[in-house]
Design an enzyme around this catalytic site. Structure first.
Site, PDB file in Angstrom:
ATOM      1  N   SER A 148       6.088  -7.116   2.934  1.00 56.84           N
ATOM      2  CA  SER A 148       6.728  -7.873   4.135  1.00 56.84           C
ATOM      3  C   SER A 148       7.418  -8.963   3.742  1.00 56.84           C
ATOM      4  O   SER A 148       6.594  -9.665   2.554  1.00 56.84           O
ATOM      5  CB  SER A 148       5.649  -7.882   5.103  1.00 56.84           C
ATOM      6  OG  SER A 148       4.857  -8.798   5.561  1.00 56.84           O
ATOM      7  N   LYS A 173      -3.067  -8.133  -8.296  1.00 57.52           N
ATOM      8  CA  LYS A 173      -3.652  -7.733  -7.287  1.00 57.52           C
ATOM      9  C   LYS A 173      -2.473  -6.510  -5.776  1.00 57.52           C
ATOM     10  O   LYS A 173      -2.233  -6.056  -5.714  1.00 57.52           O
ATOM     11  CB  LYS A 173      -3.883  -9.403  -5.982  1.00 57.52           C
ATOM     12  CG  LYS A 173      -4.545  -9.167  -4.759  1.00 57.52           C
ATOM     13  CD  LYS A 173      -4.585  -9.656  -3.513  1.00 57.52           C
ATOM     14  CE  LYS A 173      -3.519  -9.450  -2.887  1.00 57.52           C
ATOM     15  NZ  LYS A 173      -3.972  -7.309  -1.922  1.00 57.52           N
ATOM     16  N   PRO A 174      -3.434  -5.535  -5.994  1.00 63.52           N
ATOM     17  CA  PRO A 174      -3.099  -3.774  -5.786  1.00 63.52           C
ATOM     18  C   PRO A 174      -3.041  -4.747  -3.974  1.00 63.52           C
ATOM     19  O   PRO A 174      -4.230  -5.734  -3.556  1.00 63.52           O
ATOM     20  CB  PRO A 174      -3.705  -3.152  -5.501  1.00 63.52           C
ATOM     21  CG  PRO A 174      -4.903  -3.368  -6.180  1.00 63.52           C
ATOM     22  CD  PRO A 174      -4.214  -5.412  -6.217  1.00 63.52           C
ATOM     23  N   CYS A 178      10.333   0.931   2.674  1.00 63.90           N
ATOM     24  CA  CYS A 178      11.426   0.050   3.131  1.00 63.90           C
ATOM     25  C   CYS A 178      12.615   0.666   2.604  1.00 63.90           C
ATOM     26  O   CYS A 178      13.272  -0.190   3.609  1.00 63.90           O
ATOM     27  CB  CYS A 178      11.083  -0.526   1.993  1.00 63.90           C
ATOM     28  SG  CYS A 178      11.344  -0.106  -0.250  1.00 63.90           S
ATOM     29  N   GLU A 201      10.939  -7.739  -3.692  1.00 63.49           N
ATOM     30  CA  GLU A 201      11.341  -7.438  -2.682  1.00 63.49           C
ATOM     31  C   GLU A 201      10.908  -6.593  -1.596  1.00 63.49           C
ATOM     32  O   GLU A 201       9.521  -6.241  -1.424  1.00 63.49           O
ATOM     33  CB  GLU A 201      10.521  -5.673  -3.818  1.00 63.49           C
ATOM     34  CG  GLU A 201      11.561  -5.726  -5.229  1.00 63.49           C
ATOM     35  CD  GLU A 201      12.235  -5.203  -5.540  1.00 63.49           C
ATOM     36  OE1 GLU A 201      13.009  -4.866  -4.085  1.00 63.49           O
ATOM     37  OE2 GLU A 201      12.967  -5.672  -6.842  1.00 63.49           O
ATOM     38  N   LEU A 202      11.301  -7.019  -0.286  1.00 63.85           N
ATOM     39  CA  LEU A 202      11.031  -7.031   0.939  1.00 63.85           C
ATOM     40  C   LEU A 202      11.187  -5.917   2.090  1.00 63.85           C
ATOM     41  O   LEU A 202      11.971  -4.961   1.520  1.00 63.85           O
ATOM     42  CB  LEU A 202      10.961  -8.442   1.596  1.00 63.85           C
ATOM     43  CG  LEU A 202      10.583  -9.657   0.405  1.00 63.85           C
ATOM     44  CD1 LEU A 202      11.100 -11.022   1.034  1.00 63.85           C
ATOM     45  CD2 LEU A 202       9.669  -9.918   0.648  1.00 63.85           C
ATOM     46  N   GLU A 210      11.059  -2.771  11.445  1.00 70.87           N
ATOM     47  CA  GLU A 210      11.064  -1.732  10.944  1.00 70.87           C
ATOM     48  C   GLU A 210      10.121  -1.155  11.710  1.00 70.87           C
ATOM     49  O   GLU A 210       8.884  -1.711  11.612  1.00 70.87           O
ATOM     50  CB  GLU A 210      10.202  -2.453   9.338  1.00 70.87           C
ATOM     51  CG  GLU A 210      10.636  -2.180   8.126  1.00 70.87           C
ATOM     52  CD  GLU A 210      10.338  -2.307   6.957  1.00 70.87           C
ATOM     53  OE1 GLU A 210       8.766  -3.692   6.876  1.00 70.87           O
ATOM     54  OE2 GLU A 210      10.667  -1.789   5.775  1.00 70.87           O
ATOM     55  N   TRP A 235       0.698  -1.672  -0.480  1.00 67.10           N
ATOM     56  CA  TRP A 235       0.078   0.514  -0.143  1.00 67.10           C
ATOM     57  C   TRP A 235       1.148   1.638  -0.168  1.00 67.10           C
ATOM     58  O   TRP A 235       0.710   2.232  -0.024  1.00 67.10           O
ATOM     59  CB  TRP A 235      -0.385  -0.380   1.187  1.00 67.10           C
ATOM     60  CG  TRP A 235      -0.313   0.121   2.406  1.00 67.10           C
ATOM     61  CD1 TRP A 235      -0.153  -1.436   3.218  1.00 67.10           C
ATOM     62  CD2 TRP A 235       1.198   0.628   2.788  1.00 67.10           C
ATOM     63  NE1 TRP A 235       0.975  -1.823   4.203  1.00 67.10           N
ATOM     64  CE2 TRP A 235       1.180  -0.092   4.568  1.00 67.10           C
ATOM     65  CE3 TRP A 235       0.586   1.960   2.900  1.00 67.10           C
ATOM     66  CZ2 TRP A 235       2.220   0.413   5.414  1.00 67.10           C
ATOM     67  CZ3 TRP A 235       2.393   2.463   4.280  1.00 67.10           C
ATOM     68  CH2 TRP A 235       2.125   1.735   4.894  1.00 67.10           C
ATOM     69  N   ASN A 236       2.469   1.325   0.352  1.00 65.41           N
ATOM     70  CA  ASN A 236       2.844   2.246   0.904  1.00 65.41           C
ATOM     71  C   ASN A 236       2.945   3.313  -0.644  1.00 65.41           C
ATOM     72  O   ASN A 236       3.363   4.761  -0.731  1.00 65.41           O
ATOM     73  CB  ASN A 236       3.936   2.456   1.630  1.00 65.41           C
ATOM     74  CG  ASN A 236       5.430   1.126   0.713  1.00 65.41           C
ATOM     75  OD1 ASN A 236       4.931   0.872  -0.065  1.00 65.41           O
ATOM     76  ND2 ASN A 236       6.301   1.788   1.509  1.00 65.41           N
TER      77      ASN A 236
END
Ligand code: NAP
Length: 498
Positions: free
Chosen positions: A246, A189-190, A301, A267-268, A400, A165-166
């Protein structure tokens, strides 16, 4: 009052871009079971849209559409794919104001920053429109007499893209653009919190002339997201998974992709160190930290999660930082001068509060911020905080925080700070400030991260490979490296030639 303002923000969006159903095979359709979920204003929790809630059925329909469209799209000349990507890019740029309003309404970042995200996301579309023309193979020196050997690159096939969502526009554009450039078709899927921008992007792609079925979006609530994604993971026609989110969910999806052995890019999460050496330009270091840390209210991130400052410049640095941080304006996205919008939801505010309380209980000193502010405008505004006396045992050193919190750690020597910086399972980004050329050459390669900012806080760019190492994932987005993730290599050997 804020609810009204949120609606004002949305009223900047033309009706054609206010979409609330799935985009499958070039058609906009609700869920077969008519389920819907609420998209909310992150500041107030007020509902701003009701969106179709997908299920395994819609996921399979999207995969059907993407599979049907694949042969035509991969056979489309690269020049034509590039032309359509350029048209999509132009449409995104032309609708910057509307897309920024959508981003701010559903995600909360200030409007000016949201417009920046539109430009940033669009830059990947422009970049990959050009890269589509540069997909090249190799002619090999043949191993035997009468043989010809060569290498061709092909699209991997149908790609499933799952995004957080960011950055509601940039994260999905960074995946769709290289996939389409490579000749792949996409099911996406957003995030539950921010589906509206993704749906608007799909509409702009259709307006730009993208053929039906090449890009399909299925929206889903948090409860139904696993059913949608699981359907794609189990589907052998889906050959690649690209995920941003995440680390915990990324690991789960990687495991679940194993049954069909998909190509996977992850991409975590990150836990970026930001090191200020004693020879740093302190003013530049504070400016770099402000840019890196407070973009999107710290919900990024790559934003510095741990700030290490050399003992000899610690107090001077902290004082400059405190001044800069107290000057940040917190408030609704559409107010002028606002730098920090609301956090995305109550869970995010709760986590920030827990990290602050844990740090203070373990001896850290809160020198500014940390409390909830603008409560009349909603419960999710947090005053940006600076803590000194941070230690490795604190939660904010290991996890985080994903919010506007700067913990400052003191260090004494280079080897010690490099050890501390690398003492995390994550390896996405690291930053350091120094004016010593030899130190720069020595320190940079010792940092176990996919990206390093040296005297620079803003490192993300479409020309550069974005991605991590260790538990921050694998694969790269952007740059010429970013296309590889969507291509497979075919070696051909022809004999009997002489
Ligand atoms: P998240 O909870 O992992 O969610 C990411 C996406 O996965 C969302 O679309 C989410 O849907 C979906 N999802 C969650 N659980 C799922 C499951 N069990 N099965 C299938 N799909 C599932 O992450 P987030 O909170 O949205 O995003 C923040 C994280 O993203 C942070 O860790 C941040 O560092 C990371 N991030 C990394 C990068 C990078 O480039 N490395 C960039 C941006 C963000 P719902 O929204 O419906 O839950």
């Amino acid at each position: 009052m804020t609810e009204l303002r949120s609606q004002d923000c949305l009223s900047r969006v033309p009706a054609a871009l206010r979409l609330d159903t799935h985009c499958i095979g070039g058609r906009w359709q609700p869920s077969a079971d008519a389920a819907r979920f609420a998209v909310t204003d992150p500041a107030t929790g007020a509902t701003i849209a009701d969106v179709a809630d997908g299920s395994a059925l819609e996921a399979t329909q999207a995969a059907d559409a993407a599979s049907t469209a694949l042969p035509g799209w991969r056979a489309t000349p690269a020049r034509e794919r590039a032309r359509l990507l350029r048209r999509w890019h132009a449409a995104i740029v032309e609708h910057t104001e509307a897309l920024a309003a959508l981003i701010s309404a559903e995600q909360g970042k200030p409007l000016a920053e949201a417009a920046g995200e539109v430009a940033y996301g669009a830059s990947y579309v422009a970049w990959f429109a050009e890269e589509a023309l540069r997909i090249q193979g190799d002619i090999l020196a043949a191993a035997g007499t009468g043989q010809r050997m060569w290498v061709q690159k092909h699209p991997v096939g149908v790609v499933a893209a799952i995004t957080p969502w960011n950055f509601p526009l940039a994260m999905i554009a960074r995946k769709i653009a290289p996939a389409l450039a490579a000749g792949c078709t996409v099911v996406a899927k957003p995030a539950e919190d921010t589906p509206l921008t993704a749906l608007a992007l799909a509409e702009l792609a259709a307006q730009a002339g993208l053929p039906p079925g090449v890009l399909n979006i299925v929206a889903a609530s948090r409860e139904r997201a696993p059913a949608v994604v699981d359907a794609w993971l189990a589907d052998g026609r889906v050959r690649k998974l690209t995920f941003t989110g995440s680390t915990a969910v990324g690991k789960h999806l990687a495991r679940a992709s194993a049954d069909t052995l998909k190509k996977v890019s992850l991409e975590l999460g990150g836990n970026a160190p930001f090191i200020v050496f004693e020879d740093a330009d302190l003013e530049a270091a504070v400016a770099g930290l402000m840019a890196a840390k407070f973009r999107n209210g710290g919900q990024t991130c790559v934003c510095p999660n741990r700030v290490y400052v050399h003992d000899s410049v610690h107090d001077a640095f902290v004082e400059r930082l405190r001044e800069a941080v107290t000057g940040l304006t917190v408030g609704p996205a559409w107010e002028p001068d606002v730098r920090i919008g609301p956090m995305i939801n109550a869970r995010a505010v709760e986590k920030i509060g827990q990290h602050l309380a844990d740090a203070v209980a373990q001896g850290a000193r809160l020198i500014t911020g940390g409390m909830r502010v603008r409560e009349a405008d909603g419960p999710h505004y947090v005053a940006p905080a600076v803590l000194t006396g941070a230690t490795p045992a604190m939660r904010l050193a290991c996890e985080e925080t994903f919010g506007p919190v700067v913990p400052v750690f003191r260090f004494h020597d280079e080897a010690e700070v490099i050890r501390a910086a690398n003492d995390t399972p994550y390896g996405l980004a690291a930053y350091f400030y120094s004016r010593d050329a030899r130190r720069i050459a020595r320190v940079a390669p010792q940092l176990d991260t996919g990206m390093v900012g040296i005297n620079e806080g803003a490192i993300a760019s479409e020309v550069a490979p974005f991605g991590g190492v260790k538990e921050s994932g694998y694969g790269r987005e952007g740059s010429r490296y970013g296309l590889d993730d969507y291509l497979q290599t075919q070696y051909l050997c022809e004999g009997q030639l002489g």
